[in-house]
Design a protein around this motif. Sequence first.
Motif, PDB file in Angstrom:
ATOM      1  N   GLY A  95       0.824  -1.213   0.000  1.00  0.00           N
ATOM      2  CA  GLY A  95       0.000   0.000   0.000  1.00  0.00           C
ATOM      3  C   GLY A  95       0.851   1.253   0.000  1.00  0.00           C
ATOM      4  N   ILE A  96       0.237   2.357  -0.397  1.00  0.00           N
ATOM      5  CA  ILE A  96       0.904   3.661  -0.365  1.00  0.00           C
ATOM      6  C   ILE A  96       0.002   4.654   0.363  1.00  0.00           C
ATOM      7  N   ALA A  97       0.606   5.706   0.882  1.00  0.00           N
ATOM      8  CA  ALA A  97      -0.163   6.687   1.653  1.00  0.00           C
ATOM      9  C   ALA A  97      -0.701   7.810   0.788  1.00  0.00           C
ATOM     10  N   GLY A  98      -0.025   8.109  -0.303  1.00  0.00           N
ATOM     11  CA  GLY A  98      -0.420   9.273  -1.088  1.00  0.00           C
ATOM     12  C   GLY A  98       0.086  10.548  -0.443  1.00  0.00           C
ATOM     13  N   PRO A  99      -0.093  11.684  -1.102  1.00  0.00           N
ATOM     14  CA  PRO A  99       0.427  12.946  -0.564  1.00  0.00           C
ATOM     15  C   PRO A  99      -0.378  13.420   0.638  1.00  0.00           C
ATOM     16  N   GLY A 106      -5.371  20.698  -3.079  1.00  0.00           N
ATOM     17  CA  GLY A 106      -4.454  20.134  -4.049  1.00  0.00           C
ATOM     18  C   GLY A 106      -4.857  18.723  -4.426  1.00  0.00           C
ATOM     19  N   ASP A 107      -4.034  18.089  -5.238  1.00  0.00           N
ATOM     20  CA  ASP A 107      -4.302  16.729  -5.710  1.00  0.00           C
ATOM     21  C   ASP A 107      -3.998  15.737  -4.596  1.00  0.00           C
ATOM     22  N   THR A 108      -5.008  15.080  -4.075  1.00  0.00           N
ATOM     23  CA  THR A 108      -4.810  14.114  -2.987  1.00  0.00           C
ATOM     24  C   THR A 108      -4.338  12.753  -3.489  1.00  0.00           C
ATOM     25  N   GLY A 109      -4.207  12.592  -4.807  1.00  0.00           N
ATOM     26  CA  GLY A 109      -3.684  11.332  -5.339  1.00  0.00           C
ATOM     27  C   GLY A 109      -4.655  10.184  -5.269  1.00  0.00           C
ATOM     28  N   GLU A 112      -4.097   7.247  -7.908  1.00  0.00           N
ATOM     29  CA  GLU A 112      -2.880   6.468  -7.681  1.00  0.00           C
ATOM     30  C   GLU A 112      -3.002   5.602  -6.433  1.00  0.00           C
ATOM     31  N   VAL A 113      -3.533   6.163  -5.376  1.00  0.00           N
ATOM     32  CA  VAL A 113      -3.669   5.412  -4.128  1.00  0.00           C
ATOM     33  C   VAL A 113      -4.656   4.264  -4.298  1.00  0.00           C
ATOM     34  N   MET A 114      -5.777   4.523  -4.948  1.00  0.00           N
ATOM     35  CA  MET A 114      -6.758   3.463  -5.168  1.00  0.00           C
ATOM     36  C   MET A 114      -6.188   2.354  -6.050  1.00  0.00           C
ATOM     37  N   ALA A 115      -5.343   2.712  -7.024  1.00  0.00           N
ATOM     38  CA  ALA A 115      -4.761   1.707  -7.918  1.00  0.00           C
ATOM     39  C   ALA A 115      -3.943   0.689  -7.142  1.00  0.00           C
ATOM     40  N   THR A 116      -3.165   1.159  -6.183  1.00  0.00           N
ATOM     41  CA  THR A 116      -2.327   0.245  -5.397  1.00  0.00           C
ATOM     42  C   THR A 116      -3.086  -0.382  -4.235  1.00  0.00           C
ATOM     43  N   ASN A 117      -3.793   0.434  -3.490  1.00  0.00           N
ATOM     44  CA  ASN A 117      -4.392  -0.034  -2.241  1.00  0.00           C
ATOM     45  C   ASN A 117      -5.673  -0.822  -2.432  1.00  0.00           C
ATOM     46  N   GLY A 148      -9.836   3.731   7.414  1.00  0.00           N
ATOM     47  CA  GLY A 148     -10.955   3.324   6.585  1.00  0.00           C
ATOM     48  C   GLY A 148     -12.261   3.253   7.352  1.00  0.00           C
ATOM     49  N   LEU A 149     -12.185   3.260   8.676  1.00  0.00           N
ATOM     50  CA  LEU A 149     -13.370   3.284   9.529  1.00  0.00           C
ATOM     51  C   LEU A 149     -13.699   4.694  10.008  1.00  0.00           C
ATOM     52  N   HIS A 150     -12.649   5.471  10.306  1.00  0.00           N
ATOM     53  CA  HIS A 150     -12.851   6.753  10.983  1.00  0.00           C
ATOM     54  C   HIS A 150     -12.426   7.963  10.155  1.00  0.00           C
ATOM     55  N   GLY A 151     -11.723   7.742   9.032  1.00  0.00           N
ATOM     56  CA  GLY A 151     -11.167   8.852   8.279  1.00  0.00           C
ATOM     57  C   GLY A 151      -9.824   9.278   8.855  1.00  0.00           C
ATOM     58  N   VAL A 152      -9.051  10.004   8.033  1.00  0.00           N
ATOM     59  CA  VAL A 152      -7.752  10.522   8.471  1.00  0.00           C
ATOM     60  C   VAL A 152      -7.594  11.937   7.929  1.00  0.00           C
ATOM     61  N   ARG A 153      -7.513  12.900   8.798  1.00  0.00           N
ATOM     62  CA  ARG A 153      -7.353  14.297   8.368  1.00  0.00           C
ATOM     63  C   ARG A 153      -6.080  14.446   7.542  1.00  0.00           C
ATOM     64  N   GLY A 154      -6.207  15.022   6.342  1.00  0.00           N
ATOM     65  CA  GLY A 154      -5.063  15.222   5.469  1.00  0.00           C
ATOM     66  C   GLY A 154      -4.687  14.012   4.653  1.00  0.00           C
ATOM     67  N   ARG A 155      -5.394  12.898   4.819  1.00  0.00           N
ATOM     68  CA  ARG A 155      -5.096  11.669   4.074  1.00  0.00           C
ATOM     69  C   ARG A 155      -6.401  11.074   3.548  1.00  0.00           C
ATOM     70  N   ALA A 156      -7.200  11.911   2.906  1.00  0.00           N
ATOM     71  CA  ALA A 156      -8.506  11.450   2.445  1.00  0.00           C
ATOM     72  C   ALA A 156      -8.400  10.317   1.437  1.00  0.00           C
ATOM     73  N   ALA A 157      -7.413  10.394   0.530  1.00  0.00           N
ATOM     74  CA  ALA A 157      -7.267   9.339  -0.479  1.00  0.00           C
ATOM     75  C   ALA A 157      -6.938   8.012   0.185  1.00  0.00           C
ATOM     76  N   TYR A 158      -6.028   8.034   1.141  1.00  0.00           N
ATOM     77  CA  TYR A 158      -5.654   6.818   1.860  1.00  0.00           C
ATOM     78  C   TYR A 158      -6.851   6.258   2.625  1.00  0.00           C
TER      79      TYR A 158
END
Length: 288
Positions: A95-99, A106-109, A112-117, A148-158
């Motif tokens: 897996g990757i975290a993305g930006p 900006g672009d949250t990636g 790209e993140v969905m492609a790997t994760n 994936g259950l609670h969300g992550v501030r600044g890591r929406a794509a992840y």
Amino acid sequence: MTSPSRAAIVTGAGNGLGAAFAEALAAAGVAVVVNNRMHSDRPHSALAIIERIEARGGVAVVDGHAVDAEGAADALVGAALAAFGRLDVLVLNAGIAGPPMKVGTGDTGVAEVMATNFFANVRLVEAALPHLLASPAGRIVFVSSTGGLHGVRGRAAYAASKGAVNGWALSLADELRRTSVRVNVIAPYAATNMTAQPGRAADPRLAPEGAAAALTWLCDPATDRTGEIWVAGAGHVRAARAMESRAAPAAEIAARADELAAMPEARSYLGGEAAFADFYDETTRGAT
């Protein structure tokens, strides 16, 4: 090579959690395909994991495919069959975290993140499933995140990718419930390259090995549980699941929002159909 009694693929196993998972499975007697993306400018990190496994008497082979590459899923499954003649365990760890980017700045990636994760995991499951069904005790473990259950501030794509993983894994578990394949999710808390923060030393209690015992348990033929999410880290575990409160008339939502959000009589379900059936039954009976 003598055919092992069980064989596994562990993706993203060149370091961190994947390496800990591969080594723990090998220590439990499972032959392992240690997968990690190969880079042309440096030695393949999975080779060191292979050496450690073999030094302890385990059996492992290396695979250098990027999991999101075209044909990688079939190649990975083929590597396990070529080396061991079977496939019993699939650990989807890569897996990757993305930006680190807040939504709207900006672009949250996401792509790209969905492609790997997510999408790479889907293809791997589809390629591996016929062989896992042929195993007397096939096991699939998705390595996800409480994000994936609670969300992550600044890591929406992840967070979105791991939410997709959770939903897909639980759906797959429900579909395979009558087979010999068990499907679960592990959400590790661990200090890894992905979670490292500049200038801050990692807490040694959160070493990746602290989540490995739970992973090994989920892969064991004797573990018959399926469709569950287990949080693991620092040598401890806890169960996690989506919950819903009791129902109330929609006309009362403004007055009762705090009460309902506090989850009185919270409940969980084996699948969305069961959640709907319970909601329908409660509302047609007259929720209070």
